[in-house]
Structures are given as C-alpha cells and as structure tokens.
Design a protein around this motif. Structure first.
Motif, PDB file in Angstrom:
ATOM      1  N   ASN A 126       0.785  -1.100  -0.034  1.00 60.12           N
ATOM      2  CA  ASN A 126      -0.098   0.084   0.043  1.00 60.12           C
ATOM      3  C   ASN A 126       0.669   1.244   0.089  1.00 60.12           C
ATOM      4  O   ASN A 126       0.481   2.387  -0.697  1.00 60.12           O
ATOM      5  CB  ASN A 126      -1.017  -0.074   1.174  1.00 60.12           C
ATOM      6  N   GLN A 127       1.997   1.341   0.710  1.00 56.33           N
ATOM      7  CA  GLN A 127       2.860   2.386   0.609  1.00 56.33           C
ATOM      8  C   GLN A 127       3.340   2.659  -0.734  1.00 56.33           C
ATOM      9  O   GLN A 127       3.482   3.706  -1.162  1.00 56.33           O
ATOM     10  CB  GLN A 127       4.007   1.970   1.475  1.00 56.33           C
TER      11      GLN A 127
ATOM     12  N   ARG B 232       0.811   4.130  -2.832  1.00 57.26           N
ATOM     13  CA  ARG B 232       0.506   5.731  -2.556  1.00 57.26           C
ATOM     14  C   ARG B 232       1.770   6.548  -3.284  1.00 57.26           C
ATOM     15  O   ARG B 232       1.511   7.447  -3.565  1.00 57.26           O
ATOM     16  CB  ARG B 232       0.695   5.854  -1.000  1.00 57.26           C
ATOM     17  N   GLU B 233       2.864   5.905  -3.324  1.00 55.36           N
ATOM     18  CA  GLU B 233       4.345   6.547  -3.918  1.00 55.36           C
ATOM     19  C   GLU B 233       3.927   6.667  -5.467  1.00 55.36           C
ATOM     20  O   GLU B 233       4.319   7.642  -5.879  1.00 55.36           O
ATOM     21  CB  GLU B 233       5.533   5.820  -3.538  1.00 55.36           C
TER      22      GLU B 233
ATOM     23  N   VAL C 195       1.139   6.769  -7.051  1.00 53.32           N
ATOM     24  CA  VAL C 195      -0.041   7.600  -7.222  1.00 53.32           C
ATOM     25  C   VAL C 195       0.832   9.183  -7.034  1.00 53.32           C
ATOM     26  O   VAL C 195       0.456  10.018  -8.089  1.00 53.32           O
ATOM     27  CB  VAL C 195      -1.093   7.714  -6.283  1.00 53.32           C
ATOM     28  N   SER C 196       1.502   9.375  -6.018  1.00 48.54           N
ATOM     29  CA  SER C 196       2.090  10.690  -6.296  1.00 48.54           C
ATOM     30  C   SER C 196       3.024  10.929  -7.245  1.00 48.54           C
ATOM     31  O   SER C 196       3.173  12.060  -7.755  1.00 48.54           O
ATOM     32  CB  SER C 196       3.062  10.863  -4.823  1.00 48.54           C
TER      33      SER C 196
ATOM     34  N   GLU D   7      -4.376   7.619  -9.793  1.00 49.20           N
ATOM     35  CA  GLU D   7      -4.661   6.083  -9.358  1.00 49.20           C
ATOM     36  C   GLU D   7      -4.511   5.018 -10.744  1.00 49.20           C
ATOM     37  O   GLU D   7      -3.946   4.255 -10.701  1.00 49.20           O
ATOM     38  CB  GLU D   7      -5.865   5.976  -8.639  1.00 49.20           C
TER      39      GLU D   7
ATOM     40  N   THR E  48      -2.836  -3.003  -5.976  1.00 50.66           N
ATOM     41  CA  THR E  48      -3.213  -3.016  -4.682  1.00 50.66           C
ATOM     42  C   THR E  48      -2.835  -4.197  -3.741  1.00 50.66           C
ATOM     43  O   THR E  48      -2.215  -5.313  -4.064  1.00 50.66           O
ATOM     44  CB  THR E  48      -4.704  -2.653  -4.438  1.00 50.66           C
TER      45      THR E  48
END
Length: 212
Positions: A121-122, A125-126, A128-129, A134, A143
């Motif tokens: 999950n980390q 998130r990275e 997506v940034s 997404e 995921t």
C-alpha cells in the motif's frame, strides 16, 4: 690504647642504620617497579572482551522488514523476508535457474520479492504521487489485495543481464515475464516448461487478476 672520641663512635654506629634504611627504600622501590611491570604485562596479555551482541534490528534475520530489499541481495539470501517468504516452488525454480545462469557469469539479484500488505500500500501511494493518478499508478503497482508480490508469487529481478538471461531461458524453468512494461517481473508458470510462456499483458491493468 687509643680511645675513639665519643662523637666518632656515635657517628660510626649510625652508619649501618642509615645504610639499612636506604637499602629498605631501594628494595621497596625495586619491588614496586617489578609489580608495576607485572601488572602491565598481565593487562597486555589478557584477552580482549567479546564484542557486544548486535541489537536485534541489526541482525540479518530481521533485515528487510515488510519486504524491503537492500542492494546486493540474491535469490539465495534466506535472511530476508522478501526472499524467504516467496512461494517455495517459485523459489526453487529461481535458484535452479540462478545456478545455471552463474555458469554464464550472471547473478540473480532481487529488486523486490514478497511484500507485506502495508509495504504494498505504501508503494501504491508513492506511485500515485509519482504518476499523478490512481489510473496511471495502476500500470505499475497493484493493490495489496491483488498484488502477486503480497502472496509471494512474484519477483522483480535486478540487473539487465539477468533479465536478458531469463528472457531467453526462463521458460525452461517455468519462469515467465508477465507484463511487457516490466521486464524485471517474473512469476512461475509451470506449463511453460513444455509449452512456452503465455502471452504477456501490456501492463498490470490488462491482467484480469488486477480487477478483483
């Protein structure tokens, strides 16, 4: 008979006492010096104290928590969960291939293997940034519910010579590249040993497993 003056007799009798006292002082000084040298010799010859035991967080068995992998880890390094938690059949195939690849001067380094759901999950998130959405991130990172890394069924192999070797020989061991945009990502497909690897997906968004 000549008499020695009283003062002379007193002085003569006092000389042995002075000599004796001086001798005692000299002996004491020599003894102290010898004792000091002996103490130094004992100290220098005593064994060094053992090195302190490394904290648990610094021991190899606890490195790579969550599946993080430092540089230099290979498919033979069981001290890292990223390797040790891989599916046993996948790991056996990887090690068999790595053993044969070593004859060609190729070593299989691990960029990523098993990952914990938290780490997956980390990474998402990275992504997506990094990629801005997404949808775009999904082309590179799944995921935690769908990633084959979390289940221990996928490995990302490091170094271009290793991925080139697997591209040519991987099917012989059932090791297949799954996504065209990820030449480092390999999974086990045992049917490939007799029937070659299946057609690759363009990226993970085309993989039906990612749509669960």
């Amino acid at each position: 008979m000549t008499r020695t003056p009283q003062s002379a007799r007193t002085t003569t009798r006092g000389i042995p006492r002075i000599l004796a006292a001086g001798l005692i002082v000299v002996i004491a000084a020599i003894a102290a010096a010898l004792g000091y040298q002996s103490q130094n010799a004992s100290s220098s010859s005593a064994p060094s104290p053992p090195s302190p035991i490394a904290p648990r967080s610094e021991r190899p068995g606890s490195l790579g928590a969550g599946g993080a992998v430092p540089d230099g880890v290979t498919v033979f390094d069981d001290g890292y969960p990223a390797v040790a938690n891989l599916d046993p059949d996948l790991l056996r195939a990887l090690r068999a291939a790595a053993t044969d690849a070593a004859d060609d001067g190729v070593k299989f380094y691990v960029n990523s293997g098993w990952r914990s759901p938290e780490r997956q999950n980390q990474l998402l998130r990275e992504a997506v940034s990094k990629y801005g959405s997404e949808e775009e991130a999904a082309r590179w990172v799944a995921t935690a519910d769908t990633s084959p890394h979390v289940s221990g069924d996928a490995i990302d192999i490091g170094r271009s010579n290793a991925t080139a070797w697997l591209s040519e020989h991987g099917a012989e061991y059932g090791l297949c590249q799954i996504y065209r945009n990820e030449p480092w990502h390999y999974e086990l497909r045992t049917n490939a040993i007799d029937h070659d690897c299946p057609h690759m997906y363009a990226d993970p968004t085309q993989d039906p497993r990612m749509r669960q």
